[in-house]
Design a protein around this motif. Sequence first.
Motif, short mmCIF file in Angstrom:
data_model
loop_
_atom_site.label_atom_id
_atom_site.label_comp_id
_atom_site.label_asym_id
_atom_site.label_seq_id
_atom_site.Cartn_x
_atom_site.Cartn_y
_atom_site.Cartn_z
N ILE A 1 0.82 -1.20 0.00
CA ILE A 1 0.00 0.00 0.00
C ILE A 1 0.86 1.26 0.00
N TYR A 2 1.97 1.28 0.76
CA TYR A 2 2.72 2.52 0.91
C TYR A 2 4.20 2.44 0.55
N GLY A 3 4.74 1.25 0.39
CA GLY A 3 6.15 1.13 0.07
C GLY A 3 6.43 1.57 -1.35
N VAL A 4 7.53 2.27 -1.56
CA VAL A 4 7.86 2.78 -2.89
C VAL A 4 9.30 2.38 -3.23
N SER A 5 9.50 1.98 -4.46
CA SER A 5 10.86 1.72 -4.92
C SER A 5 10.98 2.20 -6.36
N ARG A 6 12.20 2.43 -6.80
CA ARG A 6 12.41 2.86 -8.18
C ARG A 6 12.42 1.63 -9.08
N TYR A 7 11.51 1.64 -10.03
CA TYR A 7 11.40 0.50 -10.94
C TYR A 7 10.54 0.96 -12.10
N VAL B 1 -14.31 -0.55 0.36
CA VAL B 1 -14.47 -1.47 -0.76
C VAL B 1 -14.02 -2.87 -0.38
N ASP B 2 -14.87 -3.84 -0.67
CA ASP B 2 -14.57 -5.25 -0.39
C ASP B 2 -14.06 -5.90 -1.68
N PHE B 3 -12.81 -6.32 -1.65
CA PHE B 3 -12.21 -6.94 -2.82
C PHE B 3 -12.33 -8.46 -2.79
N ASN B 4 -13.12 -8.98 -1.88
CA ASN B 4 -13.34 -10.43 -1.80
C ASN B 4 -14.76 -10.79 -2.20
N THR B 5 -15.22 -10.21 -3.28
CA THR B 5 -16.59 -10.44 -3.73
C THR B 5 -16.61 -11.01 -5.15
N SER B 6 -17.76 -11.49 -5.53
CA SER B 6 -17.91 -12.01 -6.90
C SER B 6 -17.76 -10.88 -7.92
N GLY B 7 -18.11 -9.66 -7.53
CA GLY B 7 -17.96 -8.51 -8.44
C GLY B 7 -16.50 -8.23 -8.75
N TRP B 8 -15.65 -8.28 -7.72
CA TRP B 8 -14.21 -8.08 -7.93
C TRP B 8 -13.65 -9.20 -8.80
N GLU C 1 -5.24 -4.12 -11.50
CA GLU C 1 -5.94 -4.42 -10.25
C GLU C 1 -5.23 -3.82 -9.04
N ASP C 2 -3.89 -3.82 -9.04
CA ASP C 2 -3.14 -3.18 -7.96
C ASP C 2 -3.34 -1.67 -7.98
N ASN C 3 -3.36 -1.11 -9.17
CA ASN C 3 -3.54 0.32 -9.32
C ASN C 3 -4.94 0.75 -8.84
N LEU C 4 -5.95 -0.03 -9.15
CA LEU C 4 -7.31 0.31 -8.73
C LEU C 4 -7.43 0.23 -7.20
N LYS C 5 -6.87 -0.80 -6.60
CA LYS C 5 -6.88 -0.91 -5.13
C LYS C 5 -6.16 0.29 -4.51
N PHE C 6 -5.00 0.63 -5.05
CA PHE C 6 -4.23 1.76 -4.55
C PHE C 6 -5.02 3.06 -4.70
N THR C 7 -5.70 3.23 -5.82
CA THR C 7 -6.49 4.44 -6.05
C THR C 7 -7.63 4.54 -5.05
N ASP D 1 -21.03 -3.25 -12.82
CA ASP D 1 -21.93 -2.97 -11.70
C ASP D 1 -21.13 -2.84 -10.40
N TRP D 2 -20.19 -3.75 -10.17
CA TRP D 2 -19.37 -3.71 -8.96
C TRP D 2 -18.56 -2.41 -8.91
N TYR D 3 -17.91 -2.09 -10.03
CA TYR D 3 -17.07 -0.89 -10.07
C TYR D 3 -17.89 0.38 -9.79
N TYR D 4 -18.99 0.55 -10.50
CA TYR D 4 -19.78 1.78 -10.35
C TYR D 4 -20.43 1.86 -8.96
N MET D 5 -20.82 0.73 -8.39
CA MET D 5 -21.39 0.73 -7.05
C MET D 5 -20.35 1.18 -6.03
N ASN D 6 -19.13 0.66 -6.15
CA ASN D 6 -18.07 1.02 -5.20
C ASN D 6 -17.55 2.43 -5.42
N ARG D 7 -17.50 2.87 -6.64
CA ARG D 7 -17.10 4.26 -6.90
C ARG D 7 -18.12 5.21 -6.27
#
Length: 109
Positions: A6-12, A39-46, A19-25, A83-89
């Motif tokens: 979530i918060y660690g940064v490295s040069r790469y 947001v629950d990322f353990n659903t059938s929508g995710w 999916e990582d970018n969306l969670k981070f956003t 549907d999952w995306y717009y509901m969570n947004r």
Amino acid sequence: IKVIGIYGVSRYKRRKRFEDNLKFTFDSFSEAHGFSCPVDFNTSGWKALLKSLKIRNRLLHPKGSHDLEVIQKDLDIVQVAADWYYMNRRLLFEKATNQFKTHLISPKP
């Protein structure tokens, strides 16, 4: 720069996975507005969203003509994902709006 966890940064110079970018956003938006990410990322929508990425990649990078076929199951998966995306947004925006209204009514010193 690559964000690790979530918060660690490295040069790469590698692009983050969608999916990582969306969670981070979602996490960053929530943190910036003063609440924890609901947001629950353990659903059938995710899971449908992840499957829809595979459908997208199959269509945009076909290895054969069969990869260009879209069946009803593909459309159903994409609909569940959307549907999952717009509901969570919407949920994030509602929480941010409520947080903003709360601070207007009783600002912190």
